[in-house]
Write a protein that holds these residues in place. Structure first.
Motif: not given
Length: 684
Positions: A487-515
């Motif tokens: 939920s925190l990632v989803a809320r932050n994505a509304e504000r930082h979706a254009d940030n490449p570093a955020f997108r990289a962190d978001m992908i890592a977070t999603l991969q960790d959560s999925a695992g």
């Protein structure tokens, strides 16, 4: 030296006669002791007369021998009178038989003494040896009966009877030494006879002390002691018969007497051992002794101790159900038994003990009859048509065709816990009121054991469910943390979706959560429930192909059946059911042996059969454990798969049945209601 021995024999036996006569006279004036007065006075008096005869005319004379026999009979009568005082605990016929055998040996010695006197010097050495042997046997028999008398006394009586037993043991013990020496040396041992006189003189004061005790002399005879004593009596009669027979052979056979005697003894002993080792003979003897020697068929104390020991002490680690069958079968000497347990509305085959005959279950009619009537069913009466028509119709044919004898219902608080079928005992007999009473009480007892075990099993299952719920609570806590993180990632994505570093962190977070979520799902495995849908027509063949395709990388799965067979089901639930059963079939099969999904149908029902040719399961496992939660034969298994499959199928109005044979494989059949045939585009 000989004159000195004769003097000692005279004075020692005369003193003993005087002392015994004094004790007898004192007993005539005093009736306060708990001893049987008349028989005790008679025994003391005959002992005094015999001692006087030894002192006056010698130990080897005919009158002395007759007096000794009368002395032995008097003391046996006194012991018998002690036993029969307790009429509630002692069976007169049994006691009379046992003591009568020993008395017969004593009487035989008296008869031989009189015969020896009548024949005179012409009497043979064989008769003299026989007479001595009879004295030895009488002394041994009396000593064994003394041992029997002491050990059946109540604790209070045993302390008081000890003096009597000690004195009589001394008297018969010295007799045994004297006559054993006479038989071995063919001469009278003067020193031992002197010793016997002093032993008698010392025994008389012991009797005098014993008669002053006014205590509880109550005696009780157990069936075990009576049976052992009767066995001793039979052995004694056998020895006497052997003695007479071998003496006759010695008289008639001349020079070859020793050979014929040896052959006769060996042959008769071998024949006796062969006959007595037969189970039928032992059972027959037990029945006859119980029937004719005792008022009751059963020794209830001994039977109940054995019954409770069998139930409560699993020395051979046998399951409780098997111990229950054995405990009940032992009561009636039945060689085998079978437990039938509730299975739906009828009865199924449960545990057995030595039961090898063909067996099957019973329909609800027998359950209804036994639960309402509580009757113990005699199958011989059913075979003869001597029972009511409903009972005739309710008993299955396989019970009547075999060697079944009795059906015992196990009822606990008006609920039938099972039925025990007993095999016919070696000695066939009709049941009487004692059998019915004992079996009815035993049935109630074992029914309570069964009910308690089932209650304990249900409690254990509830506890395991509680433990599972506690573990699930921890997993839910982890899921809550993951949801918060996402939920925190989803809320932050509304504000930082254009940030490449955020997108990289978001992908890592999603991969960790999925695992982590995959780990949680793996932990939940078969406990994960998909979203349920409304029941609708489902193409079984297509669904079976879909389930098989996901498993073919793991194992060869074949699908067969006609297309277009529709079942009214929830496709997600049905897929989950087939997935559970297919996974179990794969794990039970050899890697090279395919598993088959077969789609079948009739007018109103359709089914998918999951067929494997693996290890299979026993009927007991299928009935008692397969569809119960947490019962698994796989290492690390939850034991939920088959249980959940049946629950899901029943929720869709269907059922799961199984046909399995050990070493042959298993077939699980999921049966559902058939849906109307519809065009394939509507079904999609």
């Amino acid at each position: 030296m000989l004159d000195g021995q004769a003097t000692l024999i005279l004075w020692s036996h005369a003193l003993a006669a005087f002392l015994f006569a004094g004790v007898a006279l004192s007993r005539l004036r005093d009736a306060g002791s708990g001893l049987p007065r008349q028989t005790f006075v008679l025994a003391l008096g005959t002992t005094a007369l015999w001692a006087l005869a030894v002192a006056g005319i010698g130990a080897a004379e005919m009158i002395t021998r007759v007096a000794e026999g009368l002395r032995n009979l008097a003391w046996l009568g006194f012991m018998y009178a002690l036993l029969r005082r307790d009429r509630a605990g002692v069976e007169r016929l049994a006691v009379t038989t046992i003591y009568g055998v020993v008395a017969l040996v004593v009487l035989s010695g008296i008869v031989l003494a009189l015969a020896d006197q009548a024949i005179g010097p012409e009497s043979s050495a064989a008769i003299a040896a026989t007479r001595t042997l009879l004295r030895i046997m009488a002394a041994i028999g009396a000593l064994l009966l003394l041992n029997h008398l002491y050990f059946i006394a109540t604790p209070r009586a045993r302390a008081n009877i000890r003096l009597i037993v000690f004195a009589l043991t001394a008297i018969w013990g010295i007799d045994l030494l004297v006559y054993g020496t006479v038989y071995a040396t063919d001469s009278w041992p003067g020193a031992l006879i002197v010793t016997r006189g002093f032993v008698l003189a010392l025994a008389a004061p012991v009797f005098a002390v014993a008669v002053q005790r006014n205590a509880d002399w109550t005696l009780q005879v157990s069936r075990t002691v009576a049976w052992q004593t009767l066995s001793f009596a039979v052995t004694l009669l056998y020895a006497a018969a052997m003695l007479v027979a071998t003496s006759a052979i010695a008289t008639l056979s001349g020079d070859s007497a020793r050979l014929w005697q040896t052959a006769f003894v060996i042959g008769s002993t071998a024949a006796g051992v062969t006959i007595l080792s037969s189970p039928w003979i032992r059972a027959w003897a037990k029945v006859k002794v119980s029937k004719h020697f005792f008022r009751h068929r059963y020794d209830y104390r001994a039977e109940w101790i054995r019954f409770t020991d069998t139930l409560g002490k699993p020395d051979d680690a046998a399951p409780l159900d098997e111990r229950i069958v054995k405990a009940v079968a032992d009561l009636t000497d039945s060689p085998a038994g079978l437990l039938l347990v509730p299975d739906g509305s009828g009865l199924g085959v449960g545990a057995s003990w030595n039961w090898h005959a063909a067996s099957a279950g019973a329909d609800p009619r027998l359950v209804t009859h036994l639960a309402t009537s509580g009757r113990i069913v005699e199958l011989d009466a059913v075979r003869a048509g001597a029972t009511d028509p409903f009972e005739q119709a309710s008993v299955p044919a396989w019970m009547l065709e075999g060697d079944g004898w009795v059906l015992l219902p196990l009822a606990h608080i008006d609920r039938l816990q099972g039925v025990i079928l007993l095999a016919r005992p070696p000695i066939d007999r009709a049941l009487d009121w004692e059998d019915f009473d004992l079996l009815r009480i035993a049935g109630r007892q074992v029914a309570s054991y069964l009910a308690e075990e089932r209650a304990q099993t249900a409690l254990a299952e509830a506890q395991r469910f509680d433990e599972f719920n506690r573990r699930f609570a921890f997993i839910l806590h982890d899921i809550k943390n993951l949801v918060s993180q996402l939920s925190l990632v989803a809320r932050n994505a509304e504000r930082h979706a254009d940030n490449p570093a955020f997108r990289a962190d978001m992908i890592a977070t999603l991969q960790d959560s999925a695992g982590r979520m995959n780990d949680l799902l793996a932990r939940l495995s078969q406990h994960h429930h998909a979203r349920a849908e409304e029941l609708r027509p489902v193409d079984l063949l297509a669904l079976a192909e879909q389930v098989a395709a996901r498993r073919r990388a793991q194992h060869t799965v074949e699908v067969r059946g006609a297309p277009g067979l529709l079942a009214l089901a929830d496709p997600l639930r049905l897929e989950q059911v087939l997935g559970h059963l297919l996974q179990n079939a794969i794990e039970a099969s050899d890697p090279t042996t395919p598993v088959t999904l077969s789609v079948q149908a009739d007018a109103q029902r359709v089914a998918v059969a999951v067929i494997d040719h693996g290890c299979g399961m026993s009927p007991t496992f299928v009935r008692d454990q397969l569809f119960k939660p947490f019962a698994s034969s796989k290492p690390g298994g939850f034991g939920i798969g088959a249980f959940e499959a049946r629950q899901l199928a029943e929720a869709m109005g269907g059922s799961v049945s199984v046909d399995s044979r050990e070493g042959k494989g298993s077939t699980f059949c999921v049966t559902l209601a058939a849906a109307r045939a519809i065009p394939l585009d509507e079904a999609a």
